[in-house]
Scaffold this active site. Structure first.
Site, mmCIF file in Angstrom:
data_model
loop_
_atom_site.group_PDB
_atom_site.id
_atom_site.type_symbol
_atom_site.label_atom_id
_atom_site.label_comp_id
_atom_site.label_asym_id
_atom_site.label_seq_id
_atom_site.Cartn_x
_atom_site.Cartn_y
_atom_site.Cartn_z
ATOM 1 N N HIS A 45 39.370 13.932 82.671
ATOM 2 C CA HIS A 45 38.493 14.863 82.683
ATOM 3 C C HIS A 45 37.600 14.856 81.569
ATOM 4 C CE1 HIS A 45 39.895 17.179 79.409
ATOM 5 N NE2 HIS A 45 40.724 17.462 79.098
ATOM 6 N N ASP B 158 45.105 12.104 80.089
ATOM 7 C CA ASP B 158 44.039 13.249 79.958
ATOM 8 C C ASP B 158 44.843 13.516 77.759
ATOM 9 O OD1 ASP B 158 43.086 16.077 78.617
ATOM 10 O OD2 ASP B 158 44.341 16.533 80.330
ATOM 11 N N ASP C 127 45.397 1.953 72.833
ATOM 12 C CA ASP C 127 45.081 0.171 73.127
ATOM 13 C C ASP C 127 46.350 0.249 73.493
ATOM 14 O OD1 ASP C 127 45.000 -1.849 73.237
ATOM 15 O OD2 ASP C 127 46.260 -2.243 71.355
ATOM 16 N N HIS D 159 41.986 20.600 70.452
ATOM 17 C CA HIS D 159 40.674 21.921 71.321
ATOM 18 C C HIS D 159 40.884 22.133 69.564
ATOM 19 C CE1 HIS D 159 42.365 23.376 75.156
ATOM 20 N NE2 HIS D 159 41.689 21.409 74.917
ATOM 21 N N ILE E 121 43.218 -5.169 78.444
ATOM 22 C CA ILE E 121 42.100 -4.155 77.884
ATOM 23 C C ILE E 121 42.157 -3.911 76.096
ATOM 24 C CG2 ILE E 121 41.114 -1.051 78.324
ATOM 25 C CD1 ILE E 121 41.683 -3.205 80.670
ATOM 26 N N ASP F 113 40.497 14.541 73.130
ATOM 27 C CA ASP F 113 41.016 15.530 74.840
ATOM 28 C C ASP F 113 39.560 15.452 74.938
ATOM 29 O OD1 ASP F 113 41.650 16.886 76.232
ATOM 30 O OD2 ASP F 113 41.798 19.056 75.654
ATOM 31 N N GLU G 219 37.517 20.903 83.442
ATOM 32 C CA GLU G 219 38.932 20.906 83.704
ATOM 33 C C GLU G 219 39.819 21.493 82.715
ATOM 34 O OE1 GLU G 219 43.458 19.859 81.357
ATOM 35 O OE2 GLU G 219 41.063 20.568 80.872
ATOM 36 N N GLU G 220 38.556 21.619 81.648
ATOM 37 C CA GLU G 220 39.021 23.043 80.567
ATOM 38 C C GLU G 220 38.807 25.173 80.873
ATOM 39 O OE1 GLU G 220 40.774 21.845 78.169
ATOM 40 O OE2 GLU G 220 40.008 20.355 77.290
#
Ligand code: TRP
Ligand code: ZN
Ligand code: CA
Length: 451
Positions: A138, A213, A315, A300, A57, A150, A184-185
């Protein structure tokens, strides 16, 4: 016992010992493989589907998606949170890429905290609709920042793995479904909404859910979810191949979107590079980075931007996702095994001498497996009358079923597992069925051995 179509999966060598004299019972659908009694047994070596290795990828592609998420946040008040315009813009970006690549996309709406939430589901056409492999992340962030590690990281890597599936025009054995969850949060709300609204019959088709996640933490650890053993092994094998040690994820089991799947019994797994927990010196020694510092000091917070990513971790984890999608998505639906069967009907006389049916196995080397599968299909009006044995080529008997005075049910349709590792595989195996009580009778419809 499944004695029909799945047994003809590629890779299963089929040997029909005798002619089919009647087509009753479960073996009817195997009729196309029947040969005349005088025909020598045919051992068809069908090509085994070879699992293609996953492509690399490109990190640059994953990072290009992160850069787009960063721009989206910047243009929308600095975040991509549920109920804010940055969330829907993120979803539109991912959806457009998938639509252009040939996915069938669905946007699922829900309401949370008086705002509309959205899940994005992308199905890759083809594969077994009864064996669905899912991978998801998410797509929402918290309000305090752009949410790049995140969870732009998981969202971008899952997106790029899906696009790689399209570039390869992969024809997986499983049906592939990718998902980006909203809210999700706020408490895993999007994934819970999806699972709770999936009818039980659809849930049962999901063979696994892979969750991503936070997979590019700036001071990364390499954590693998300790859930389904086969999924866990798939990820661990990948990192072993890279020479990168992994640890079990312990920073909050159930703190991401795999929880809803796990709660309904769907096998889950996933990857994680750490949030606010501190990296130990032992971890810094094996992974590099800074001991005594959080895996993600910007967790966060407003500094979770495009600079808050460790490229090597992103990666490796992106490649690990593709590895898992390819490995789990292209594995044969039925475990490989060579099937030998006899579909000739044999009458079982009432309270009399045993009825027998034989299967001759040839061309194998060594002994039979410790998990020899014996598929039995017997019609009978009172199965408690029946004693069923498997007789190995050397005459050793293995009891499959005893008689029982009070088992008045019909038929014996079952697959028994026999430890036949002490027996030479080649030779004539016998199914012996004896009716030991008067009145009820029946017949052997057929039976099979899976090596
Ligand atoms: N899901 C959490 C979040 O989005 C982050 C997190 C904490 C996490 N512990 C985890 C994710 C364990 C996966 C596994 O804020
Ligand atoms: Zn998260
Ligand atoms: Ca009887």
């Amino acid at each position: 016992m499944r004695l029909s179509a799945p047994d003809r999966a590629p890779g299963v060598r089929r040997l029909v010992a005798c002619a089919v004299l009647a087509l009753g019972g479960l073996f009817a659908s195997t009729a196309p493989t029947a040969v005349a009694a005088s025909t020598p047994p045919t051992a068809l070596a069908a090509p085994v589907p070879s699992a293609t290795a996953a492509p690399d990828i490109p990190l640059a592609n994953v990072k290009a998606h992160l850069s787009q998420f960063g721009s989206i946040a910047a243009a929308n008040g600095g975040n991509r949170a549920h109920g804010r315009p940055g969330y829907k813009a993120s979803l539109d970006y991912v959806k457009a890429k998938l639509d252009a690549a040939g996915f069938t996309t669905t946007v699922q709406q829900f309401t949370a905290s008086s705002a509309t939430g959205y899940n994005l589901i992308a199905d890759w056409p083809g594969g077994d609709p009864n064996a669905v492999l899912m991978a998801g992340a998410h797509l929402d962030g918290v309000t305090s920042g752009p949410g790049i590690n995140d969870n732009g990281s998981g969202s971008a890597a899952v997106l790029e793995s899906a696009l790689a599936v399209s570039r390869a025009q992969l024809q997986p054995t499983k049906h592939l479904r990718f998902a980006w969850w909203g809210a999700e949060e706020l408490g895993l709300l999007g994934s819970k909404h999806y699972v709770n609204n999936l009818p039980a019959a659809e849930r049962a088709k999901v063979s696994g859910y892979l969750n991503f996640d936070m997979i590019g933490s700036p001071n990364p650890g390499y954590f693998v979810y300790d859930d389904d053993p086969a999924i866990e092994k798939t990820f661990k094998d990948y990192f072993t191949g890279l020479g990168v040690p992994t640890e079990i994820e312990t920073e909050g089991d159930g703190r991401s979107d795999h929880a809803a799947f796990k709660n309904v019994g769907i096998p889950v797994g996933g990857l994680f590079t750490g949030a606010s927990r501190t990296k130990t010196s032992a971890q810094a020694q094996k992974w590099g980075g800074t001991a005594g510092q959080a895996f993600d000091r910007c967790y966060h917070s407003s500094c979770d931007g495009t600079a808050n990513i460790n490229d090597t971790a992103l990666d490796r984890n992106s490649d690990a996702i593709a590895h898992a999608v390819w490995t789990l998505g292209t594995e044969p639906a039925i475990p490989p095994g060579d099937v030998y069967e006899n579909t000739t009907d044999v009458a079982i006389p009432d309270n009399a001498a045993a009825a027998t049916s034989t299967i001759t196995v040839s061309g194998r080397t060594g002994n039979a497996p410790a998990t020899l599968k014996v598929g039995v299909d017997i019609t009978h009006t009172w199965r408690g009358d029946l004693v069923v044995d498997l007789i190995a080529p050397d005459g050793t008997a293995y009891r499959l079923k005893n008689s029982s005075a009070n088992d008045s049910a019909d038929n014996v349709v079952a697959t028994y597992t026999v430890n036949a590792s002490a027996e030479t595989a080649n030779g004539t195996w016998t199914l012996r069925v004896q009716d030991v009580a008067a009145q009820d009778t029946g017949r052997i419809n057929g039976w099979k051995l899976t090596f």
